[in-house]
Design an enzyme around this catalytic site. Sequence first.
Site, mmCIF file in Angstrom:
data_model
loop_
_atom_site.group_PDB
_atom_site.id
_atom_site.type_symbol
_atom_site.label_atom_id
_atom_site.label_comp_id
_atom_site.label_asym_id
_atom_site.label_seq_id
_atom_site.Cartn_x
_atom_site.Cartn_y
_atom_site.Cartn_z
ATOM 1 N N SER A 36 -82.779 -17.917 -47.402
ATOM 2 C CA SER A 36 -82.099 -16.715 -46.936
ATOM 3 C C SER A 36 -83.031 -15.888 -46.051
ATOM 4 O O SER A 36 -83.498 -16.370 -45.028
ATOM 5 C CB SER A 36 -81.601 -15.927 -48.149
ATOM 6 O OG SER A 36 -80.585 -15.041 -47.787
ATOM 7 N N ASP A 79 -71.921 -22.538 -48.652
ATOM 8 C CA ASP A 79 -72.568 -21.274 -48.271
ATOM 9 C C ASP A 79 -71.838 -20.701 -47.060
ATOM 10 O O ASP A 79 -71.946 -21.230 -45.957
ATOM 11 C CB ASP A 79 -74.043 -21.549 -47.948
ATOM 12 C CG ASP A 79 -74.818 -20.296 -47.580
ATOM 13 O OD1 ASP A 79 -74.205 -19.223 -47.412
ATOM 14 O OD2 ASP A 79 -76.058 -20.393 -47.465
ATOM 15 N N HIS A 82 -74.027 -19.456 -51.333
ATOM 16 C CA HIS A 82 -75.356 -19.165 -50.807
ATOM 17 C C HIS A 82 -76.426 -19.234 -51.890
ATOM 18 O O HIS A 82 -77.550 -19.675 -51.643
ATOM 19 C CB HIS A 82 -75.320 -17.761 -50.174
ATOM 20 C CG HIS A 82 -76.607 -17.348 -49.544
ATOM 21 N ND1 HIS A 82 -77.184 -18.056 -48.503
ATOM 22 C CD2 HIS A 82 -77.444 -16.298 -49.786
ATOM 23 C CE1 HIS A 82 -78.315 -17.445 -48.143
ATOM 24 N NE2 HIS A 82 -78.491 -16.389 -48.903
#
Lengths: 205, 392
Positions: free
Chosen positions: B160, B326, B359
């Site tokens: 991320s 995601d 995610h």
Amino acid sequence: MNISRRMRVDLQLIGDLVTPGSRVLDVGCGDGSLLAYLVASKQADARGLELSMAKVRAAVSQGLSVIHGNLETDLKDYPDGAFDYAILSQTLQATHSPRDVLGDLLRIGRRAIVSFPNFGYWRIRWHVLTQGKMPMTPTLPDRWYDTPNIHLCTLRDFVDLCRDMNVKIEQGFAISSADRMQPVDPTGWIANLFSEQAVFVLTKG
Amino acid sequence: MTAELPKVHQADPSDPAFGPRVTLTAPLVLQSGESLAPVTLAYQTYGTLNAAKSNAILVCHALTMDQFVCGVHPVTGKRGWGEDIVGPGKVIDTNRYFIVCANVLGGCMGSTGPKEINPTTGRAWGLRFPVITIRDMVLAQAKLLDHLGIEKLLCVIGGSMGAMQALEWAVRFPHRVYSVAPIAGSYRHSAQNIAFHEVGRQAIMADPDWAHGNYLEQGSVPKRGLAVARMAAHITYLSEKALHQKFGRRLQNRDALSYGFDADFQVESYLRHQGASFVDRFDANSYLYITRAMDYFDLAAENGGVLANAFKGSNVRYMLISFTSDWLFPTEESRAIVRALNAAAANVSFVEIESDKGHDAFLLDEPEFHKTLQGFLDGCAEMRGLPKRGPL
């Protein structure tokens, strides 16, 4: 990296053709057995492109540099002359536009090494002649309706294409059904009749 | 409450439980042009640096994580966010590698950020803290590595926001990294990403207790605003399927609808809990600054709009990983990076992992992901001449 398993005979031949220390792109690299050989035995900077995600994972898990992608759309991303060799083994006949793919291989690589099954092989001719059905051989094991091969050709067809594209054939090898390989004059009718598979080293003419 | 949890520390970084900190006296010139000094980074290390200093891995944490990858977190008392993947014999094997993780610049777990005291005024920075970027975070990390005597990293790994830092490392300091593994990330924040962050920021700012950013001096905490920001963000970390499987339409501690606005549904109760527990460990202004840093990140724009230019002549080995479900940083984002890396003829691997966890999959037990990352790391280690992985 596991290179102990036996490689397909055409891959072994291709591996032997690569000069040590080269930059290599193996297009359609499968689980990376050729890449592993090139890294371990030829100290090559070897990369792979593969459509099957499971095979990509298997290759990357061995520490190989492989990306998930489709050669018919992704080859265009690579710059000219990025590699010493662009390799395409047993895949050209499964592409939608083999001519474009061949052009891209020779744009990306200073040399292209291409292997494919020879549809002019005598057993195939015999099969069609005697049975009147699409041939099935160890190299072409699928039925007509589930084969990935949509652009099969003979050695002579391929040589014609190279001539049309002004591609120079540096070396040609025939692989017989007994897994014997020998250098051949790829333009000759004997090679076209007795080679089950062919391997070509190509450069821009 | 504190009496019941004696091992849990207040978020006071002077507490030794927060581990080592380094203070850089030389000013850090930020991307905005402002200078920041002094800069303190709080960090953790795991494993042992070898004599050749060739086994160091920098782990970059995500937006709301911190440097406590392993072990018991000094504030929450919970296990570290990276315990599944970092540790002895694990994917990032602390028996083989020396792992460094620093709280990002702008963070709130001991590194210089809006909650810390501005030495020139003697008061908390608050909104007087300069806006920082991903590049600024990476510059600060590079100074930390100088301090630790590490010239070249074996790998920079991050998910991320950590993926953004890993990419920035490869672009900014290609000579200092052998490889990078940006996971579930992007080369720039999309309009949708920015939009969700803006919702979070507006929630914080709408809370009267935020007090225009001066809540620390005022003695209030914008708990409600920060909790709503966390709730909204948390939804983006999960897939629709994961949310449905976890909660469906099940009711929370009741047999029938209340015909009111209590948390009738389990999913509501879950989000409220996520929000409420977040405010105990995170600073609202830090949330504003770090989300802003992510929004500003755009490696393509910095390079004339052509991402490939960022990677030209790169000798770094890249491993990109994305997850099928995601939708915050979808596979297409990673693929765009791969295309740009190919255009630069860089050494890149890319795998999309099948997962229905959204995610957050990069933080969870995903065997295929772990196997892939471990293979990549072991390959890098082998090429850098590190001893082979021992029997587990």
